[in-house]
Design a protein around this motif. Sequence first.
Motif, short mmCIF file in Angstrom:
data_model
loop_
_atom_site.label_atom_id
_atom_site.label_comp_id
_atom_site.label_asym_id
_atom_site.label_seq_id
_atom_site.Cartn_x
_atom_site.Cartn_y
_atom_site.Cartn_z
N THR A 234 2.31 7.49 0.91
CA THR A 234 2.72 7.06 1.95
C THR A 234 3.98 6.74 2.32
O THR A 234 4.88 6.95 3.80
CB THR A 234 2.35 5.19 2.37
OG1 THR A 234 2.83 4.78 1.35
CG2 THR A 234 0.58 5.56 2.65
N GLY A 235 5.08 7.10 1.77
CA GLY A 235 6.23 7.06 1.57
C GLY A 235 7.29 8.32 1.80
O GLY A 235 7.72 8.29 2.56
N ALA A 236 6.18 8.85 0.71
CA ALA A 236 6.52 10.95 1.46
C ALA A 236 5.96 11.72 2.53
O ALA A 236 6.27 12.58 2.37
CB ALA A 236 6.62 11.40 0.10
N GLY A 237 4.22 11.07 2.49
CA GLY A 237 3.35 11.64 2.86
C GLY A 237 3.06 12.60 2.08
O GLY A 237 2.15 13.72 2.88
N VAL A 238 2.81 12.57 1.21
CA VAL A 238 2.60 13.63 0.42
C VAL A 238 0.97 13.58 0.14
O VAL A 238 0.57 12.24 -0.76
CB VAL A 238 3.30 13.35 -1.01
CG1 VAL A 238 2.56 14.86 -2.07
CG2 VAL A 238 4.48 13.81 -0.92
N PRO A 239 -0.30 14.19 0.62
CA PRO A 239 -1.61 14.62 0.40
C PRO A 239 -2.37 14.51 -0.90
O PRO A 239 -1.31 15.97 -1.66
CB PRO A 239 -1.75 15.50 1.78
CG PRO A 239 -0.77 16.25 1.57
CD PRO A 239 0.34 15.56 1.14
N SER B 291 0.84 -1.18 0.12
CA SER B 291 0.14 -0.68 -0.04
C SER B 291 0.92 0.87 -0.26
O SER B 291 1.16 2.01 0.81
CB SER B 291 -1.04 0.35 1.14
OG SER B 291 -1.78 -1.60 1.24
N ASN B 292 1.49 1.79 -0.85
CA ASN B 292 2.25 3.05 -1.25
C ASN B 292 1.10 3.72 -1.17
O ASN B 292 1.91 5.20 -1.31
CB ASN B 292 3.16 2.91 -2.68
CG ASN B 292 3.80 1.70 -2.37
OD1 ASN B 292 4.66 1.25 -1.60
ND2 ASN B 292 4.05 0.75 -3.48
N CYS B 293 -0.08 3.93 -1.80
CA CYS B 293 -0.52 4.70 -1.98
C CYS B 293 -2.16 4.20 -0.68
O CYS B 293 -2.49 3.32 -1.47
CB CYS B 293 -1.31 5.09 -3.61
SG CYS B 293 -1.59 6.66 -3.50
N MET B 294 -3.05 5.81 -0.62
CA MET B 294 -3.70 5.23 0.22
C MET B 294 -4.87 6.38 0.28
O MET B 294 -4.04 7.64 0.04
CB MET B 294 -3.75 5.10 1.90
CG MET B 294 -3.09 4.27 2.50
SD MET B 294 -3.35 2.47 1.84
CE MET B 294 -4.96 2.24 3.72
N ALA B 295 -6.12 5.77 -0.58
CA ALA B 295 -6.80 7.25 -0.70
C ALA B 295 -8.06 7.33 0.17
O ALA B 295 -9.00 6.24 0.88
CB ALA B 295 -6.93 7.33 -2.00
N TRP B 296 -8.88 7.79 0.72
CA TRP B 296 -10.65 8.12 0.89
C TRP B 296 -11.53 7.71 -0.47
O TRP B 296 -11.08 9.42 -1.02
CB TRP B 296 -10.71 8.81 1.62
CG TRP B 296 -10.30 8.17 3.21
CD1 TRP B 296 -9.33 8.94 3.95
CD2 TRP B 296 -11.02 7.37 4.34
NE1 TRP B 296 -9.09 8.21 4.98
CE2 TRP B 296 -9.86 7.60 5.43
CE3 TRP B 296 -12.51 6.67 4.13
CZ2 TRP B 296 -10.31 6.52 6.02
CZ3 TRP B 296 -12.82 5.54 5.09
CH2 TRP B 296 -11.41 5.77 5.93
N GLN C 80 -1.08 10.01 8.40
CA GLN C 80 -0.65 8.21 8.23
C GLN C 80 -0.45 7.89 9.31
O GLN C 80 -0.03 8.47 10.14
CB GLN C 80 -0.19 7.86 7.02
CG GLN C 80 0.44 8.06 6.69
CD GLN C 80 1.98 8.57 5.71
OE1 GLN C 80 1.24 7.71 4.83
NE2 GLN C 80 3.17 8.61 5.73
N ASP C 81 -0.82 6.60 9.83
CA ASP C 81 0.56 5.88 10.74
C ASP C 81 1.32 4.65 10.41
O ASP C 81 0.78 3.88 10.09
CB ASP C 81 -0.31 5.70 12.02
CG ASP C 81 0.33 4.82 13.20
OD1 ASP C 81 1.61 4.53 13.01
OD2 ASP C 81 -0.01 5.55 14.47
#
Length: 124
Positions: free
Chosen positions: A52-57, A30-35, A71-72
């Motif tokens: 999630t790697g860089a915390g870029v939203p 899960s490198n990328c999570m979304a809603w 994220q956690d």
Amino acid sequence: VQLVESGGGSVQAGGSLTLSCVASEYAYTSNCMAWFRQAPGKQREGVASIYTGAGVPYYADSVKGRFTISQDNVKGMVFLHMNSMEPEDTGMYYCAASATCPPMVALASWNYKFWGQGTQVTVS
């Protein structure tokens, strides 16, 4: 990858809610999570995503300044903090995961392979 959302409920306009999503196999796939959200009779729309790697939203214009994705990585969880909520925010909210999320498709549902069952949010 299994995704489980929680935190939905009913709230008055102007109120706040925080949604949570826990993903199994988080670190590996899960490198990328979304809603995403879907209101009755409407198409599913991307609300927010995070690399999630860089915390870029990334945010949909309709929620910028009101919603925050976080994220956690230790717990393998993603959160959606929703403030100044509006009746238009009502819908089923889904957590989704993808191995990649280039900026141009970060909020495109077709980019996401894994989905949770959803949690209902109602703003009145």
